[in-house]
Write a protein that holds these residues in place. Structure first.
Motif, PDB file in Angstrom:
ATOM      1  N   LEU A 373      12.372  47.355  27.215  1.00 13.77           N
ATOM      2  CA  LEU A 373      12.685  45.930  27.275  1.00 13.77           C
ATOM      3  C   LEU A 373      12.151  45.238  26.024  1.00 13.77           C
ATOM      4  O   LEU A 373      11.005  45.457  25.620  1.00 13.77           O
ATOM      5  N   TYR A 374      12.990  44.419  25.408  1.00  8.56           N
ATOM      6  CA  TYR A 374      12.595  43.784  24.159  1.00  8.56           C
ATOM      7  C   TYR A 374      13.148  42.371  24.060  1.00  8.56           C
ATOM      8  O   TYR A 374      14.084  41.992  24.772  1.00  8.56           O
ATOM      9  N   LYS A 375      12.552  41.590  23.152  1.00  7.69           N
ATOM     10  CA  LYS A 375      12.999  40.230  22.863  1.00  7.69           C
ATOM     11  C   LYS A 375      13.491  40.197  21.417  1.00  7.69           C
ATOM     12  O   LYS A 375      13.055  40.996  20.594  1.00  7.69           O
ATOM     13  N   VAL A 376      14.359  39.240  21.123  1.00  6.41           N
ATOM     14  CA  VAL A 376      14.945  39.139  19.782  1.00  6.41           C
ATOM     15  C   VAL A 376      14.677  37.756  19.197  1.00  6.41           C
ATOM     16  O   VAL A 376      14.869  36.733  19.864  1.00  6.41           O
ATOM     17  N   GLY A 377      14.257  37.731  17.947  1.00  3.53           N
ATOM     18  CA  GLY A 377      14.182  36.492  17.175  1.00  3.53           C
ATOM     19  C   GLY A 377      15.048  36.657  15.947  1.00  3.53           C
ATOM     20  O   GLY A 377      14.915  37.649  15.233  1.00  3.53           O
ATOM     21  N   LYS A 378      15.947  35.716  15.715  1.00  3.72           N
ATOM     22  CA  LYS A 378      16.890  35.876  14.600  1.00  3.72           C
ATOM     23  C   LYS A 378      17.017  34.561  13.843  1.00  3.72           C
ATOM     24  O   LYS A 378      17.176  33.505  14.455  1.00  3.72           O
ATOM     25  N   PHE A 379      16.949  34.657  12.519  1.00  6.55           N
ATOM     26  CA  PHE A 379      17.022  33.455  11.689  1.00  6.55           C
ATOM     27  C   PHE A 379      17.985  33.683  10.528  1.00  6.55           C
ATOM     28  O   PHE A 379      17.854  34.659   9.787  1.00  6.55           O
ATOM     29  N   PRO A 380      18.949  32.770  10.347  1.00  7.65           N
ATOM     30  CA  PRO A 380      19.941  32.947   9.281  1.00  7.65           C
ATOM     31  C   PRO A 380      19.449  32.398   7.942  1.00  7.65           C
ATOM     32  O   PRO A 380      18.743  31.383   7.891  1.00  7.65           O
ATOM     33  N   PHE A 381      19.833  33.053   6.846  1.00 12.58           N
ATOM     34  CA  PHE A 381      19.461  32.546   5.518  1.00 12.58           C
ATOM     35  C   PHE A 381      20.194  31.248   5.176  1.00 12.58           C
ATOM     36  O   PHE A 381      19.773  30.533   4.260  1.00 12.58           O
ATOM     37  N   THR A 382      21.251  30.922   5.917  1.00 15.98           N
ATOM     38  CA  THR A 382      21.924  29.628   5.698  1.00 15.98           C
ATOM     39  C   THR A 382      20.991  28.466   6.002  1.00 15.98           C
ATOM     40  O   THR A 382      21.205  27.345   5.531  1.00 15.98           O
ATOM     41  N   ALA A 383      19.928  28.723   6.794  1.00 16.58           N
ATOM     42  CA  ALA A 383      18.968  27.666   7.127  1.00 16.58           C
ATOM     43  C   ALA A 383      17.683  27.759   6.306  1.00 16.58           C
ATOM     44  O   ALA A 383      16.735  27.016   6.558  1.00 16.58           O
ATOM     45  N   ASN A 384      17.660  28.676   5.328  1.00 16.71           N
ATOM     46  CA  ASN A 384      16.483  28.837   4.478  1.00 16.71           C
ATOM     47  C   ASN A 384      16.688  28.054   3.187  1.00 16.71           C
ATOM     48  O   ASN A 384      17.657  28.259   2.460  1.00 16.71           O
ATOM     49  N   SER A 385      15.786  27.129   2.912  1.00 19.22           N
ATOM     50  CA  SER A 385      15.996  26.194   1.804  1.00 19.22           C
ATOM     51  C   SER A 385      16.112  26.892   0.452  1.00 19.22           C
ATOM     52  O   SER A 385      16.974  26.547  -0.362  1.00 19.22           O
ATOM     53  N   ARG A 386      15.265  27.872   0.162  1.00 16.15           N
ATOM     54  CA  ARG A 386      15.313  28.550  -1.137  1.00 16.15           C
ATOM     55  C   ARG A 386      16.624  29.327  -1.297  1.00 16.15           C
ATOM     56  O   ARG A 386      17.233  29.323  -2.375  1.00 16.15           O
ATOM     57  N   ALA A 387      17.056  29.996  -0.239  1.00 15.18           N
ATOM     58  CA  ALA A 387      18.310  30.748  -0.298  1.00 15.18           C
ATOM     59  C   ALA A 387      19.486  29.808  -0.531  1.00 15.18           C
ATOM     60  O   ALA A 387      20.407  30.108  -1.309  1.00 15.18           O
ATOM     61  N   LYS A 388      19.464  28.649   0.113  1.00 14.46           N
ATOM     62  CA  LYS A 388      20.564  27.689  -0.063  1.00 14.46           C
ATOM     63  C   LYS A 388      20.578  27.125  -1.479  1.00 14.46           C
ATOM     64  O   LYS A 388      21.630  27.023  -2.116  1.00 14.46           O
ATOM     65  N   ILE A 389      19.420  26.772  -1.992  1.00 17.21           N
ATOM     66  CA  ILE A 389      19.321  26.233  -3.352  1.00 17.21           C
ATOM     67  C   ILE A 389      19.831  27.247  -4.379  1.00 17.21           C
ATOM     68  O   ILE A 389      20.453  26.894  -5.379  1.00 17.21           O
ATOM     69  N   ASN A 390      19.578  28.544  -4.101  1.00 21.96           N
ATOM     70  CA  ASN A 390      19.979  29.615  -5.027  1.00 21.96           C
ATOM     71  C   ASN A 390      21.409  30.118  -4.782  1.00 21.96           C
ATOM     72  O   ASN A 390      21.828  31.083  -5.404  1.00 21.96           O
ATOM     73  N   HIS A 391      22.114  29.487  -3.845  1.00 19.51           N
ATOM     74  CA  HIS A 391      23.490  29.884  -3.509  1.00 19.51           C
ATOM     75  C   HIS A 391      23.567  31.365  -3.093  1.00 19.51           C
ATOM     76  O   HIS A 391      24.459  32.105  -3.512  1.00 19.51           O
ATOM     77  N   GLU A 392      22.631  31.781  -2.254  1.00 18.13           N
ATOM     78  CA  GLU A 392      22.602  33.178  -1.788  1.00 18.13           C
ATOM     79  C   GLU A 392      22.219  33.206  -0.303  1.00 18.13           C
ATOM     80  O   GLU A 392      21.345  33.955   0.115  1.00 18.13           O
ATOM     81  N   ALA A 393      22.907  32.370   0.470  1.00 17.44           N
ATOM     82  CA  ALA A 393      22.480  32.148   1.856  1.00 17.44           C
ATOM     83  C   ALA A 393      23.186  33.045   2.868  1.00 17.44           C
ATOM     84  O   ALA A 393      23.273  32.713   4.044  1.00 17.44           O
ATOM     85  N   GLU A 394      23.630  34.216   2.421  1.00 19.96           N
ATOM     86  CA  GLU A 394      24.310  35.132   3.329  1.00 19.96           C
ATOM     87  C   GLU A 394      23.294  36.003   4.057  1.00 19.96           C
ATOM     88  O   GLU A 394      22.310  36.444   3.464  1.00 19.96           O
ATOM     89  N   GLY A 395      23.518  36.253   5.346  1.00 22.11           N
ATOM     90  CA  GLY A 395      22.683  37.194   6.076  1.00 22.11           C
ATOM     91  C   GLY A 395      21.647  36.559   6.977  1.00 22.11           C
ATOM     92  O   GLY A 395      21.658  35.347   7.219  1.00 22.11           O
ATOM     93  N   PHE A 396      20.717  37.392   7.473  1.00 19.94           N
ATOM     94  CA  PHE A 396      19.736  36.936   8.469  1.00 19.94           C
ATOM     95  C   PHE A 396      18.562  37.897   8.532  1.00 19.94           C
ATOM     96  O   PHE A 396      18.593  38.999   7.967  1.00 19.94           O
ATOM     97  N   VAL A 397      17.515  37.459   9.228  1.00 19.25           N
ATOM     98  CA  VAL A 397      16.367  38.304   9.573  1.00 19.25           C
ATOM     99  C   VAL A 397      16.328  38.410  11.093  1.00 19.25           C
ATOM    100  O   VAL A 397      16.425  37.399  11.788  1.00 19.25           O
ATOM    101  N   LYS A 398      16.176  39.625  11.584  1.00 21.37           N
ATOM    102  CA  LYS A 398      16.109  39.833  13.036  1.00 21.37           C
ATOM    103  C   LYS A 398      14.842  40.615  13.371  1.00 21.37           C
ATOM    104  O   LYS A 398      14.584  41.674  12.802  1.00 21.37           O
ATOM    105  N   VAL A 399      14.060  40.058  14.295  1.00 14.64           N
ATOM    106  CA  VAL A 399      12.807  40.687  14.731  1.00 14.64           C
ATOM    107  C   VAL A 399      12.956  41.120  16.183  1.00 14.64           C
ATOM    108  O   VAL A 399      13.382  40.329  17.039  1.00 14.64           O
ATOM    109  N   LEU A 400      12.606  42.367  16.440  1.00 12.68           N
ATOM    110  CA  LEU A 400      12.634  42.911  17.806  1.00 12.68           C
ATOM    111  C   LEU A 400      11.194  43.147  18.253  1.00 12.68           C
ATOM    112  O   LEU A 400      10.430  43.823  17.554  1.00 12.68           O
ATOM    113  N   ALA A 401      10.827  42.576  19.397  1.00  8.08           N
ATOM    114  CA  ALA A 401       9.448  42.703  19.884  1.00  8.08           C
ATOM    115  C   ALA A 401       9.440  43.121  21.346  1.00  8.08           C
ATOM    116  O   ALA A 401      10.367  42.791  22.116  1.00  8.08           O
TER     117      ALA A 401
END
Length: 466
Positions: A373-401
């Protein structure tokens, strides 16, 4: 006959790191390597030259397309392929010379030749001048690495039908490159040539790319590469290849069976994987027998035969340079009487495409198969300020705990610079950290690394930036 505490056969990431560590620990050590340069496949015709071309081709595409123009930089680049290859070769030469320096620094003897076992404690080296040198060793470390896996019906000549080595040194930009195999090597090298102007088609036997990847990450990467112009033919197999004057004619069939189709290309890259390199090693002289996959079995890097040690691509586990390096350190420390262990559950994996992919630990599919049994936390780079400023906001980070303990079980990322960020989670997992531990650590703003924290926050549902 020269006598040593340790003789290492192979000068790649496993072998040269083992040699350096042995020298540091005061052991009399020799490394047997027949190439003109140290570093093995990784430094000479693998990891390092491919990264040089990936970097150069990314900059070329950024200047050629809309990326520079969007930033207000107006240029008209011209591709100088010969210079691109030269800077790649210059970088590789500098790195291999660096290993020679480290050998001298740590009193490692480099014996330039091809080694084979000749009974326990004996290594015979075929030298470049045709003579032989016999070495006596209390311990012999086999670190001979791997070689490209051949494909029946498709004969590699490194003129029109290439392995990874040939694909790193093409004299021209192909019009159409067919890559057989949608693994790491095929996708990285396919990316290089696509950016330089090649039409790239990837043919894969399975119905997905990079089967070891977290499924969601794999689909995201494939979508991105398709959007960039790379074509995929999944669930397909190549049954034959006919080389003509300036082209190759491939016969392709559905993997499940069906009518064959013909695909034309001017170059073909065979990248269906790698296999252990054990040919001519004299394994029979010490009673070491490869398993059905060609791997050499070991127990904490020791063979069943006393005094024989095995590390890197010739044995089980992921065929990765940093895995070989970890095994090298642990193996030599065991020889020296120290306690040493490799944590195979925390070996990161990276694909250096754009966007990059990085992962460590278990995938969702593995956890489901285990019934954990696990939980998921996922965050998109579209919501990351540095990635957006650099025009490279594709993808995400996913943590399984873990659902109960919150221990981090796996992390999977696709996005900008994730190869440099996955190390944070490797450290966390080595210390059995919880997702909450990362969620409560201050990260610098604005950086892409904030996505690591936000994904960890997401495990308990308190993401703040999306």
């Amino acid at each position: 006959m020269s006598a040593y505490d340790v003789v290492i056969i192979g000068g790649g990431p496993g072998g040269y790191n083992a040699a350096i560590r042995a020298g540091q620990l005061g052991l009399k050590v020799a490394c047997v390597e027949g190439r003109e340069t140290l570093g093995g496949t990784c430094l000479n015709v693998g990891c390092m030259p491919s990264k040089a071309l990936l970097h150069a081709s990314e900059l070329y595409e950024a200047a050629l397309g809309t990326e520079f123009a969007t930033l207000g930089i107006e240029v008209k680049p011209t591709l100088n392929l010969a210079q691109m290859m030269k800077q790649k070769n210059d970088s590789v030469t500098a790195l291999t010379k660096g290993i020679e320096f480290l050998f001298r620094k740590h009193k490692v003897e480099w014996i330039k030749g091809w080694g084979r076992l000749d009974g326990v404690g004996r290594v015979v080296v075929a030298l470049a001048d045709g003579s032989q040198q016999e070495l006596q060793a209390k311990n012999v470390v086999i670190a001979t690495g791997s070689e490209p896996t051949p494909l029946p019906g498709v004969d590699i000549d490194n003129k029109r039908i290439l392995d990874s080595t040939g694909a790193l040194s093409l004299p021209e930009v192909p019009k159409h490159l067919v890559v057989i195999g949608a693994g790491v090597i095929g996708l990285e090298l396919g990316s290089v040539w696509r950016r330089l102007g090649t039409e790239v088609t990837v043919v894969e036997y399975l119905d997905r790319i990079c089967p070891g990847l977290d499924e969601e990450v794999g689909k995201t990467l494939q979508r991105s590469l398709s959007k960039q112009g790379m074509a995929f033919r999944l669930g397909s197999k190549v049954t034959s290849a006919k080389v003509k004057a300036e082209s190759v004619e491939l016969s392709i069939e559905p993997a499940s069976g069906g009518e064959a189709q013909v695909l034309q290309a001017d170059y073909v890259l065979v990248a269906i994987g790698r296999r252990p390199f054990t040919e001519g090693l004299g394994l029979e002289s010490v009673g070491v027998v490869p398993d059905r996959r060609g791997m050499l079995e070991n127990n904490h890097h020791a063979a069943a035969v006393p005094g024989i040690w095995i590390i890197g691509d010739v044995t089980s586990g992921p065929m990765l340079a940093h895995k070989a390096e970890d095994e090298a350190i642990a193996c030599i420390e065991r020889i020296a009487g120290k306690a040493a262990e490799v944590n195979y559950g925390v070996i990161p994996n990276v694909i250096y495409t754009k966007p990059e992919v990085a992962s460590v630990g278990k995938t969702e599919e593995q956890l489901k198969a285990e019934g954990r049994l696990y939980k998921v936390g996922k965050f998109p780079f579209t919501a990351n300020s540095r990635a957006k400023i650099n025009h490279e906001a594709e993808g995400f980070v996913k943590v399984l705990a873990d659902e109960r303990s919150d221990e981090i079980l796996g992390v999977h990322m696709v996005g900008p610079s994730v190869s440099e960020m996955v190390g944070e989670y490797c450290v966390a997992m080595e210390f059995a950290a919880s997702a909450e531990d990362i969620a409560l650590i201050c990260h610098p703003h604005p950086t892409r690394s904030e996505a690591l924290r936000q994904a960890a926050m997401g495990v308990e549902g308190w993401i703040m930036q999306a």
